[in-house]
Design a protein around this motif. Structure first.
Motif, PDB file in Angstrom:
ATOM      1  N   VAL A 273       7.866 -11.963 -22.699  1.00  0.00           N
ATOM      2  CA  VAL A 273       9.074 -12.685 -23.123  1.00  0.00           C
ATOM      3  C   VAL A 273       8.748 -14.117 -23.544  1.00  0.00           C
ATOM      4  N   VAL A 274       9.462 -14.562 -24.572  1.00  0.00           N
ATOM      5  CA  VAL A 274       9.408 -15.965 -25.007  1.00  0.00           C
ATOM      6  C   VAL A 274      10.801 -16.531 -24.759  1.00  0.00           C
ATOM      7  N   SER A 275      10.881 -17.767 -24.245  1.00  0.00           N
ATOM      8  CA  SER A 275      12.218 -18.320 -23.982  1.00  0.00           C
ATOM      9  C   SER A 275      12.395 -19.707 -24.602  1.00  0.00           C
ATOM     10  N   PHE A 276      13.635 -19.977 -24.948  1.00  0.00           N
ATOM     11  CA  PHE A 276      14.028 -21.298 -25.465  1.00  0.00           C
ATOM     12  C   PHE A 276      15.271 -21.742 -24.710  1.00  0.00           C
ATOM     13  N   ASN A 277      15.195 -22.889 -24.074  1.00  0.00           N
ATOM     14  CA  ASN A 277      16.391 -23.412 -23.405  1.00  0.00           C
ATOM     15  C   ASN A 277      17.276 -24.164 -24.378  1.00  0.00           C
ATOM     16  N   LEU A 278      18.537 -24.246 -24.017  1.00  0.00           N
ATOM     17  CA  LEU A 278      19.519 -24.886 -24.900  1.00  0.00           C
ATOM     18  C   LEU A 278      19.310 -26.386 -25.054  1.00  0.00           C
ATOM     19  N   ASP A 279      18.956 -27.059 -23.939  1.00  0.00           N
ATOM     20  CA  ASP A 279      19.047 -28.524 -23.990  1.00  0.00           C
ATOM     21  C   ASP A 279      18.206 -29.192 -22.903  1.00  0.00           C
ATOM     22  N   GLU A 280      18.049 -30.485 -23.054  1.00  0.00           N
ATOM     23  CA  GLU A 280      17.332 -31.291 -22.047  1.00  0.00           C
ATOM     24  C   GLU A 280      17.880 -32.717 -22.098  1.00  0.00           C
ATOM     25  N   TYR A 281      17.936 -33.335 -20.932  1.00  0.00           N
ATOM     26  CA  TYR A 281      18.371 -34.734 -20.848  1.00  0.00           C
ATOM     27  C   TYR A 281      17.365 -35.666 -21.507  1.00  0.00           C
TER      28      TYR A 281
ATOM     29  N   PHE B  51      24.865 -28.866 -25.039  1.00  0.00           N
ATOM     30  CA  PHE B  51      25.524 -30.174 -24.934  1.00  0.00           C
ATOM     31  C   PHE B  51      26.262 -30.496 -26.227  1.00  0.00           C
ATOM     32  N   ASN B  52      26.777 -29.459 -26.879  1.00  0.00           N
ATOM     33  CA  ASN B  52      27.601 -29.673 -28.069  1.00  0.00           C
ATOM     34  C   ASN B  52      29.008 -30.011 -27.596  1.00  0.00           C
ATOM     35  N   GLU B  53      29.274 -31.292 -27.551  1.00  0.00           N
ATOM     36  CA  GLU B  53      30.547 -31.764 -27.006  1.00  0.00           C
ATOM     37  C   GLU B  53      31.655 -31.628 -28.064  1.00  0.00           C
TER      38      GLU B  53
ATOM     39  N   ALA C 218      21.377 -36.342 -24.663  1.00  0.00           N
ATOM     40  CA  ALA C 218      20.589 -35.123 -24.502  1.00  0.00           C
ATOM     41  C   ALA C 218      20.096 -34.662 -25.863  1.00  0.00           C
ATOM     42  N   LEU C 219      19.032 -33.866 -25.834  1.00  0.00           N
ATOM     43  CA  LEU C 219      18.590 -33.169 -27.030  1.00  0.00           C
ATOM     44  C   LEU C 219      19.102 -31.740 -26.858  1.00  0.00           C
TER      45      LEU C 219
END
Ligand code: PGA
Length: 270
Positions: free
Chosen positions: A61-69, A144-146, A182-183
């Motif tokens: 598996v390869v993973s990508f997280n949504l966001d980081e501070y 973090f799409n506000e 955040a990014l």
């Protein structure tokens, strides 16, 4: 959209784990999009349990997280890299080299911009995200799409809303710096995933869940962008479903779906 209403938060975790397991059965080297927050923790616990029971493997598996501070180091106890290591990666057989969290601890605006471009490129080079797990903020954010985020946005720097800062205050000590930037993957990035799996539990999510499913498509409710996706599964508990006006219809529709699946006719309720 497929809307599944289940009795409890633990049923939501089980159901979501079945979807992840099914994805890995179809494609062992799936690209998974992962989320942080309290909601997916029960799902991650269930995935760990199934891995330990040798029912699942994350080897390819390869993973990508949504966001980081932005503003805290990756080794900070509240960074999302730390969160993922502590809640999932350390307990399964994923190759840590295959796990991606946006690189956000960078000193300049240009370095952050470059990092955002690199993240988009890495996702594309991995073949795109097969299954993206999502939570929802009480203000309707995804990642973090506000509210007011462009529905076509790509990975970029976002300023956190006051509501998000308040909601996340509980994780930081009173005298500690709390990030306000955040990014994050953009909404356009998220919508490129082949399957979206959004989880929501608890009554404090009921209003956002209603706006996402039954409200107008709007940048003011970033999660309403799921209405534009052809393969979005929204798995919620009774408490989060409390304000849905068509709740009975969604439940009936799910029953029809199982019946159609049994007759081999497939489903009709996306
Ligand atoms: P939560 O966060 O799971 O901690 O409620 C969800 C989110 O803000 O996306």
């Amino acid at each position: 959209m497929r809307i599944v209403i289940l009795p409890s938060a633990s049923d939501v975790a089980q159901f979501a784990a079945d979807i992840v397991a099914n994805q890995l059965e179809i494609k062992a080297d799936s690209v998974l999009g992962l989320a942080t927050g309290s909601t997916p923790v029960a799902l991650y616990d269930e995935l760990i349990t199934r891995y330990q029971a040798e029912q699942l493997s994350f080897k390819e598996v390869v993973s990508f997280n949504l966001d980081e501070y932005i503003g805290i180091s990756v080794t900070h106890n509240q960074s999302y890299r730390t969160f993922m290591n502590q809640h999932l990666f350390e307990f399964i057989n994923i190759d840590i080299q295959n796990t991606h969290v946006p690189e956000a601890n960078l000193p300049t605006k240009q370095a952050l911009l470059n990092s955002a471009v690199r993240y988009e490129k890495s996702i594309a080079e991995a073949g795109g995200i097969d299954l993206q797990i999502l939570g929802i903020g009480i203000n309707g954010h995804i990642g973090f799409n506000e509210p007011s985020s462009s529905l076509a946005s790509r990975t970029r720097v976002k300023t956190l809303s006051q509501s998000t800062i308040e909601a996340n205050k509980r994780f930081f000590n009173e005298d500690e710096f709390q990030p306000y930037l955040a990014l994050t993957m953009g909404i356009g990035t998220i919508l490129d995933s082949r399957h979206l799996l959004l989880l929501a539990t608890g009554e404090n999510k009921a209003s956002a869940v209603r706006a996402m499913i039954e409200g107008p498509l709007s940048a003011m409710v970033p999660a309403s962008a799921l209405q534009q996706h052809v393969n979005a599964s929204i798995i919620i508990d009774q408490a989060a479903a409390a304000q849905l006006s068509l709740k009975k219809y969604y439940q009936w529709s799910e029953r029809q779906r199982s019946m159609l699946a049994q007759t081999g006719l497939g489903s009709t309720n996306e």
